[in-house]
Design an enzyme around this catalytic site. Structure first.
Site: not given
Ligand code: CP
Ligand code: NVA
Length: 303
Positions: A100, A127, A130, A219, A259, A287
């Site tokens: 991440r 993502h 997701q 989101d 999400c 997920r």
């Molecule tokens: N939707 C999602 O990726 O959640 P987290 O940021 O908690 O991993």
């Molecule tokens: N768009 C958001 C998604 C979190 C799961 C972010 O990148 O923070």
């Protein structure tokens, strides 16, 4: 070497097979219990996570493997040594990496220099895990993906880009309803045209997008890494909220997805998130199942 960096890179038949397998793994928890026996999945996260981290760790455990979690700042990702060195050293220890990251280029570079499968667990530009869970949820709640209309109300962000690509590849219509200036950028549109064909529809009126929507999706307005823009974004996105008024404009069967994490009162109201149209907790559960399919595809012997 199978990587999952971006849905753009995956042919439609791979996506379809991953969703089929995810549904099978969801239906029977005892399947593939030893698929990752003796394998170690490393998770390196530069940003916080609940769903991605926990679902990957649990997925690995269900498949008989072991996971190791490292905060990016402690392991020195991107600052303690060059990324190619990081990639080559990690490749000698673990069997796959889930990342991440702030900059999407980081996942590309680690995949390029390492010799193990790399999964993008969220970058600034995509993502993909997701989107797989989203499409699995659409499939199980609405009976399929092809031919459905998914209206994403909010920012043309990482989650929206991946879902747009997944929809395009699997024959669903994706519509982004966003304020002017927050749609997809040229780099994304160029790759979309090359890899999927055409372009996702963009409108600036949420009601217009809701009218034919089988799914209303949103989101957060301010993604991780954009915190300095929060006040401006709160103003600009104020009309782009999923609420009972918007849901009333959609067909009665319309599914609400998010999400998570959600900011109730900003991009979605508590009523819409908790109401009968909401599928968000099934979506969060999915997920796990989608990622089990991904890990098995990448790591199980004989694959
Ligand atoms: N939707 C999602 O990726 O959640 P987290 O940021 O908690 O991993
Ligand atoms: N768009 C958001 C998604 C979190 C799961 C972010 O990148 O923070």
């Amino acid at each position: 070497m199978p990587h999952l960096l971006n849905l753009m890179d995956q042919p439609a038949d791979v996506l379809g097979r991953l969703l089929d397998r995810a549904a099978a793994l969801k239906a029977d928890r005892t399947l593939a219990r030893t698929a990752l026996a003796g394998k170690v999945v490393g998770l390196v996260f530069e940003k916080p996570s609940l769903r991605t981290r926990v679902s990957f760790e649990v997925a690995t455990a269900h498949l008989g493997g072991t996971s190791l979690f490292f905060p990016g700042n402690e392991i020195g990702l991107g600052w303690r040594e060059p990324l190619p060195d990081f990639a080559r050293v990690m490749s000698r220890y673990v069997d796959a990496l889930v990342l991440r990251v702030f900059r999407h280029e980081t996942v590309d570079e680690l995949a390029k220099h390492g010799s193990i499968p790399v999964v993008n667990g969220l970058s600034d530009r995509s993502h993909p895990c997701q989107a797989l869970a989203d499409l699995l949820t659409v499939r199980e709640r609405l009976g399929g993906v092809a031919g459905k209309t998914i209206a994403f109300v909010g920012d043309g962000n990482n989650v929206a880009m991946s879902l747009a690509v997944g929809c395009g590849k699997l024959g669903a219509k994706f519509v982004l309803a966003c304020p002017k200036g927050y749609a997809f950028d040229d780099e994304f549109l160029k790759r979309y045209a090359e890899q999927v064909g055409g372009a996702p529809e963009v409108v600036h009126d949420p009601a217009a997008a809701a009218k034919a929507a089988d799914v209303l999706y949103t989101d957060v307005w301010t993604s991780m890494g954009q915190e300095a823009e929060r006040e401006t974004r709160l103003r600009k996105f104020a009309k782009f909220q999923i609420n009972d008024g918007l849901l009333a404009k959609a067909p009665p069967h319309c599914l609400v997805l998010h999400c998570l994490p959600a900011h109730r009162g900003e991009e979605i109201t508590a009523g819409a998130l908790e109401g009968p149209a909401s599928g968000v907790f099934d979506q969060a559960e999915n997920r796990l199942h989608a990622q089990k399919a991904v890990l098995e595809w990448m790591l199980a012997d004989g694959k």
